[in-house]
Design a protein around this motif. Structure first.
Motif, short mmCIF file in Angstrom:
data_model
loop_
_atom_site.label_atom_id
_atom_site.label_comp_id
_atom_site.label_asym_id
_atom_site.label_seq_id
_atom_site.Cartn_x
_atom_site.Cartn_y
_atom_site.Cartn_z
N TYR A 48 -8.95 4.09 -9.39
CA TYR A 48 -7.80 4.64 -9.24
C TYR A 48 -7.18 5.69 -10.28
CZ TYR A 48 -7.19 2.01 -5.00
OH TYR A 48 -7.23 1.44 -3.67
N THR A 90 2.22 4.91 -4.59
CA THR A 90 0.93 4.04 -3.82
C THR A 90 -0.03 3.38 -4.64
OG1 THR A 90 1.50 5.84 -2.11
CG2 THR A 90 -0.30 4.36 -1.73
N VAL A 94 -0.74 -0.56 -4.81
CA VAL A 94 -1.72 -1.24 -4.36
C VAL A 94 -2.31 -2.13 -5.42
CG1 VAL A 94 -4.37 -0.90 -4.16
CG2 VAL A 94 -2.62 0.57 -2.59
N PHE A 98 -2.61 -6.31 -5.38
CA PHE A 98 -3.90 -7.01 -5.46
C PHE A 98 -3.69 -8.07 -6.82
CE2 PHE A 98 -7.65 -7.40 -8.46
CZ PHE A 98 -8.53 -7.55 -7.64
N ASN A 134 -4.40 -10.51 1.05
CA ASN A 134 -4.69 -9.25 0.23
C ASN A 134 -5.53 -8.28 0.87
OD1 ASN A 134 -6.26 -7.80 -2.39
ND2 ASN A 134 -4.20 -7.42 -2.53
N SER A 135 -6.55 -8.84 1.56
CA SER A 135 -7.72 -7.88 2.34
C SER A 135 -6.96 -7.10 3.23
CB SER A 135 -8.75 -8.84 2.79
OG SER A 135 -9.25 -9.60 1.86
N ASN A 138 -3.85 -3.39 2.10
CA ASN A 138 -4.07 -2.06 1.81
C ASN A 138 -3.70 -1.05 3.06
OD1 ASN A 138 -4.63 -2.62 -0.69
ND2 ASN A 138 -6.61 -2.25 -0.92
N ILE A 141 -0.14 -0.78 3.42
CA ILE A 141 0.53 -0.17 2.37
C ILE A 141 0.16 1.63 2.55
CG2 ILE A 141 0.25 0.58 -0.10
CD1 ILE A 141 -0.31 -2.42 -0.62
N TYR A 142 -0.95 1.60 2.88
CA TYR A 142 -1.35 3.26 3.27
C TYR A 142 -0.44 3.71 4.47
CZ TYR A 142 -4.55 3.56 -0.42
OH TYR A 142 -5.24 3.46 -1.78
#
Length: 176
Positions: A48, A90, A94, A98, A134-135, A138, A141-142
């Motif tokens: 990232y 962002t 993320v 996590f 958590n899977s 994302n 969030i996006y």
């Protein structure tokens, strides 16, 4: 269920039919910690960071090309662009999510494996589900931050992705 290198029997009343029983020892605890938390966390943060630096460099090049002259004022260099702030925000979210989802389970793993403290199965199961949660975070969030991602999801959910015209859809246009 964690154990300190000792096998033990279960009371039939305390184990539910079909319940998964976890067996850990010191070596498995360390391997699990490294493979499931430290390695992914390191890879994610480094990738990232690299993505953000490349995006920032591309933005600077685009800004240079779009300016009438190739001179950038000093004050403009110091002010981050809206897209840079959005990308940083962002990526930060993320990574934060996590860590929020994985750190509790990892701490339980370390505490249970390397100390004499025993953490209850209820807590371990809760943190395990938090880790699994958590899977799915994302995409959410996006979806909250990027309209093109929202359009992509809408195209997939409405099955427009199956039509031959789907390759002609512009995800970045204002109207669709």
């Amino acid at each position: 269920m964690y154990f300190k290198g000792c096998y033990f029997t279960f009371d039939i009343a305390s184990v539910c039919l079909g319940e998964c029983v976890w067996l850990y020892n010191d070596i498995l605890g360390l391997v699990d910690l490294c493979i499931s938390f430290i390695l992914p966390c390191t890879v994610m943060v480094s990738l990232y960071a690299k993505i953000f630096m490349v995006a920032r460099r591309h933005l600077k090049i685009i800004n240079l090309v779009n300016q009438p002259t190739f001179k950038i004022e000093e004050s403009q260099k110091k002010i981050p662009k809206k897209s840079e702030r959005k990308a940083a925000k962002t990526l930060g979210i993320v990574i934060f999510v996590f860590l929020l989802c994985w750190v509790p389970f990892s701490l339980c793993s370390v505490i249970n494996t390397y100390t004499d403290l025993a953490i209850s199965n209820v807590i371990i199961n809760f943190f395990t589900w938090l880790m699994y949660f958590n899977s799915g975070m994302n995409p959410i969030i996006y979806a909250l931050f990027y309209p093109w991602f929202q359009k992509s999801i809408k195209i997939i959910v409405t099955l427009k992705i199956c039509s031959p015209e789907s390759s002609m859809i512009n995800l970045f246009s204002v109207n669709h």
